[in-house]
Write an enzyme that holds these catalytic residues in place. Structure first.
Site, mmCIF file in Angstrom:
data_model
loop_
_atom_site.group_PDB
_atom_site.id
_atom_site.type_symbol
_atom_site.label_atom_id
_atom_site.label_comp_id
_atom_site.label_asym_id
_atom_site.label_seq_id
_atom_site.Cartn_x
_atom_site.Cartn_y
_atom_site.Cartn_z
ATOM 1 N N ASP A 37 0.659 -1.644 0.246
ATOM 2 C CA ASP A 37 -0.278 -0.192 -0.020
ATOM 3 C C ASP A 37 0.646 1.144 0.352
ATOM 4 O OD1 ASP A 37 -1.833 2.400 0.670
ATOM 5 O OD2 ASP A 37 -2.855 0.167 0.837
ATOM 6 N N TYR A 160 -13.428 8.806 -13.013
ATOM 7 C CA TYR A 160 -13.575 7.408 -12.714
ATOM 8 C C TYR A 160 -13.605 5.896 -13.592
ATOM 9 C CZ TYR A 160 -14.305 4.105 -8.486
ATOM 10 O OH TYR A 160 -13.624 3.049 -7.928
ATOM 11 N N THR A 195 -16.375 2.294 3.056
ATOM 12 C CA THR A 195 -14.692 1.942 3.406
ATOM 13 C C THR A 195 -14.289 3.462 3.250
ATOM 14 O OG1 THR A 195 -14.349 2.171 0.939
ATOM 15 C CG2 THR A 195 -14.157 -0.173 1.520
HETATM 16 P P1 NAP Z 1 -9.884 2.590 0.296
HETATM 17 O O1 NAP Z 1 -10.468 2.288 1.553
HETATM 18 O O2 NAP Z 1 -9.636 3.651 0.539
HETATM 19 O O3 NAP Z 1 -8.342 2.103 0.110
HETATM 20 C C1 NAP Z 1 -7.689 2.155 -1.198
HETATM 21 C C2 NAP Z 1 -5.795 2.405 -0.388
HETATM 22 O O4 NAP Z 1 -5.343 2.361 -2.066
HETATM 23 C C3 NAP Z 1 -5.683 3.001 0.569
HETATM 24 O O5 NAP Z 1 -4.924 2.246 1.363
HETATM 25 C C4 NAP Z 1 -5.110 4.380 -0.308
HETATM 26 O O6 NAP Z 1 -3.734 5.098 0.256
HETATM 27 C C5 NAP Z 1 -4.164 2.954 -1.374
HETATM 28 N N1 NAP Z 1 -3.713 3.785 -2.459
HETATM 29 C C6 NAP Z 1 -3.881 4.810 -3.257
HETATM 30 N N2 NAP Z 1 -3.028 4.642 -4.635
HETATM 31 C C7 NAP Z 1 -2.573 3.659 -4.306
HETATM 32 C C8 NAP Z 1 -1.679 4.095 -4.799
HETATM 33 N N3 NAP Z 1 -1.042 5.042 -6.022
HETATM 34 N N4 NAP Z 1 -0.365 2.882 -4.718
HETATM 35 C C9 NAP Z 1 -0.751 1.650 -3.831
HETATM 36 N N5 NAP Z 1 -1.591 1.656 -3.163
HETATM 37 C C10 NAP Z 1 -3.072 2.750 -3.027
HETATM 38 O O7 NAP Z 1 -10.780 2.140 -0.595
HETATM 39 P P2 NAP Z 1 -11.950 1.046 -1.356
HETATM 40 O O8 NAP Z 1 -12.778 0.996 -1.008
HETATM 41 O O9 NAP Z 1 -10.825 -0.394 -0.253
HETATM 42 O O10 NAP Z 1 -10.858 0.819 -2.548
HETATM 43 C C11 NAP Z 1 -10.153 -0.028 -3.345
HETATM 44 C C12 NAP Z 1 -10.555 -0.778 -4.664
HETATM 45 O O11 NAP Z 1 -12.276 -0.787 -4.846
HETATM 46 C C13 NAP Z 1 -10.140 0.925 -5.377
HETATM 47 O O12 NAP Z 1 -9.429 0.415 -6.849
HETATM 48 C C14 NAP Z 1 -11.659 1.532 -5.943
HETATM 49 O O13 NAP Z 1 -11.882 1.758 -6.300
HETATM 50 C C15 NAP Z 1 -12.306 0.347 -5.859
HETATM 51 N N6 NAP Z 1 -14.028 0.430 -5.641
HETATM 52 C C16 NAP Z 1 -14.308 0.714 -4.471
HETATM 53 C C17 NAP Z 1 -15.814 1.021 -3.885
HETATM 54 C C18 NAP Z 1 -16.474 1.870 -2.980
HETATM 55 O O14 NAP Z 1 -17.428 2.148 -2.965
HETATM 56 N N7 NAP Z 1 -15.496 1.690 -1.521
HETATM 57 C C19 NAP Z 1 -16.930 0.541 -5.029
HETATM 58 C C20 NAP Z 1 -16.027 0.702 -6.009
HETATM 59 C C21 NAP Z 1 -14.842 0.072 -6.083
HETATM 60 P P3 NAP Z 1 -3.940 6.271 0.825
HETATM 61 O O15 NAP Z 1 -5.123 5.854 1.692
HETATM 62 O O16 NAP Z 1 -2.623 6.797 1.214
HETATM 63 O O17 NAP Z 1 -4.477 6.693 -0.225
#
Ligand code: NAP
Length: 255
Positions: A37, A160, A195
């Site tokens: 991460d 996005y 999240t």
């Molecule tokens: P999250 O809780 O914000 O977790 C994302 C993690 O990725 C964070 O720890 C973040 O670190 C890290 N990150 C950001 N930029 C990065 C980089 N360049 N290299 C490595 N790590 C990085 O979000 P999540 O909801 O679990 O999202 C995970 C995936 O699910 C993403 O691809 C997101 O687009 C997708 N997604 C999420 C949802 C939703 O509703 N939550 C829906 C559809 C898809 P920092 O905190 O330091 O930025």
């Protein structure tokens, strides 16, 4: 024998949300997990949680938008944990980061994982790659308020959606390219998942109710519900599944 015994997984974005839940789930099914991460403390926290529960994990800082870092992370996982069988390209940023950053992390980051990960797995007999797409990788997003002429477009929504549609396309193309090399490539398309990425849902009651209403099940998803799908796609239970973009969305894309 657990489903992922003797497997090693590299999971990006493992410090939070979906990546964290998936790391914990895959470890609970027997995999050794490299938690990678940008947020190194977060990655270490996930690895520590896995270790506390008797699992095997390591942690590293990784920016998926840097190609050499992704390439190095793949090699490092194999050397530190002894093998590599599963790559979960999950790290991503939400809207609001602008075109360049959103594409760099959400699309190029996944591309680098596929570009360097698929041949790496193929050379070692095969494996499974999972990408986190989104419902925004299948259809466009709707906002709380309709946009009217003269108003600014919602920042980042176009980027996005473009990035996540790109992830869907990359998933299909790499699946076909590596199908005969025993590397399966699939994506998950989550609906809105509770999240830190969608903190708005816990902070603003109107926004939360709106997001819930987009899902026929009438609620948001949990990170563990995505993790369950990721563990399935990573396992031999999905041995004839490749090239799919699996909605895990409470019916969002069925409407
Ligand atoms: P999250 O809780 O914000 O977790 C994302 C993690 O990725 C964070 O720890 C973040 O670190 C890290 N990150 C950001 N930029 C990065 C980089 N360049 N290299 C490595 N790590 C990085 O979000 P999540 O909801 O679990 O999202 C995970 C995936 O699910 C993403 O691809 C997101 O687009 C997708 N997604 C999420 C949802 C939703 O509703 N939550 C829906 C559809 C898809 P920092 O905190 O330091 O930025």
């Amino acid at each position: 024998m657990a489903r992922l015994d003797n497997r090693v997984a590299l999971i990006t974005g493992a410090g939070s949300g979906i990546g964290r839940a998936s790391a914990i789930r895959m470890a609970s099914e027997g995999a050794a997990v490299m938690c990678a991460d940008l947020d190194e403390d977060g990655a270490q926290g996930t690895a520590a949680t896995i270790a506390e529960h008797g699992g095997k994990a390591a942690a590293m800082k990784l920016d998926v938008s840097a190609e050499t870092e992704v390439k190095d992370a793949i090699a490092r996982t194999a050397s530190e944990l002894g093998n590599l069988n599963i790559i979960y390209n999950n790290a991503g940023v939400g809207g609001g980061f602008g075109w360049d950053r959103t594409i760099a992390v959400n699309l190029s980051g996944v591309y680098y994982g596929l570009l360097h990960g698929a041949p790496f797995l193929a050379e070692r007999g095969g494996g499974a790659i999972i990408n986190t797409a989104s419902v925004a990788g299948l259809i466009g997003l709707v906002g709380v308020q309709p946009i009217e002429l003269g108003q600014p477009l919602p920042e980042g929504a176009g980027a996005y959606v473009a990035a996540k549609h790109g992830v869907s396309g990359l998933t299909k193309q790499f699946a076909i390219t590596f199908a005969r090399m025993n590397v399966r490539v699939n994506a998950i398309a989550p609906g809105y998942i509770e999240t830190p990425m969608i903190a708005i849902a816990s902070e603003d009651e109107t926004a939360r109710r709106f997001l819930e209403s987009l899902h026929p099940m009438g609620r948001l998803g949990q990170a563990e519900e995505i993790a369950a799908a990721a563990a399935f796609l990573a396992s031999d239970d999905a041995s004839f599944i490749t090239g799919i973009v699996l909605p895990v969305d409470g019916g969002y894309t069925s409407r």
